[in-house]
Design a protein around this motif. Structure first.
Motif: not given
Length: 178
Positions: A74-94
Motif C-alpha cells: 500500500y506504500l507503493t505509488e504510481p511514481r515507483h512503477f517502472l515500465r520497461f520498453a520492450g517488456l510491457v504489454c502493448a497497451d501500457v506506456e513505457p
C-alpha cells in the motif's frame, strides 16, 4: 479471492526505490503466477537486479503480517512503477528504456548477498503445466500467506542481485520446489 502481490525494490534504508506492476507485464496479481520464470515480469525483475547489486527485494502482499510496521504493497505509488520498453504489454506506456546488452533470462544466477545463496536459472524445473518455475517470489514474499512454509519470505528485504557468473565458492544453491 486471495492475496495480491507486487515486486518492490528497496534501498539500504528500506525506502521504496522501484516497483513493478504485474499487470503492466501481462501477469496476474497472485504469487504463484509470478513464479513463472520465462515471463516479461520476471525479465523485468532480473533486469533491475542486474543493474544494482545492493537493492533489497520484497514481493509485497496486500495482507500485511501483524508484526510488520508498514505494508509495502500500500506504500507503493504510481511514481515507483517502472515500465520497461520492450517488456510491457502493448497497451501500457513505457517510462524507461530497457538497458542495452544481454538481458537476464534463461541463463544466469539470482543471488542473495546476505545469505550467500543463489538460484541457478538454467536448472529450474519445468512443472506439469510446462512452465519453468523460480522460487524467487516465494522466497521474497511478505504479507500474510495463507499457507506459510519454512522458506516463504526467508529472502524478503535481503540484498539480491542477478549475475551471469556463478556467485563463487561458499554460496549454496536453492532448489525449487522446497
Amino acid at each position: 479471492m486471495g492475496q495480491y502481490f507486487t515486486p518492490v525494490f528497496l534501498n539500504s534504508a528500506g525506502a521504496i526505490v522501484h516497483a513493478l506492476n504485474p499487470a503492466d507485464y501481462g501477469s496476474g496479481d497472485k504469487l504463484y503466477g509470478h513464479s513463472r520464470a520465462d515471463t516479461r515480469l520476471m525479465y523485468a525483475v532480473q533486469t533491475l537486479l542486474a543493474l544494482d547489486g545492493g537493492l533489497r527485494l520484497v514481493w509485497a502482499g496486500d495482507c500485511a503480517e501483524p508484526d510488520l510496521d508498514v505494508n509495502l504493497y500500500y506504500l507503493t505509488e504510481p511514481r515507483h512503477f517502472l515500465r520497461f520498453a520492450g517488456l510491457v504489454c502493448a497497451d501500457v506506456e513505457p517510462n524507461v528504456t530497457l538497458p542495452q546488452g544481454r538481458k537476464p533470462g534463461v541463463f544466469g544466477y539470482v543471488c542473495n548477498a546476505d545469505k550467500r545463496q543463489y538460484i541457478e536459472n538454467l536448472t529450474l524445473a519445468i512443472d506439469d503445466t510446462g512452465w519453468r518455475r523460480t522460487p524467487l517470489p516465494i522466497l521474497t514474499a511478505e504479507g500474510g500467506l495463507a499457507t506459510p512454509a519454512a522458506r516463504v519470505g526467508s529472502w524478503a528485504r535481503d540484498r539480491i542481485y542477478y549475475s551471469e557468473r556463478h556467485p563463487g565458492v561458499g554460496c549454496t544453491a536453492v532448489s525449487y520446489p522446497a
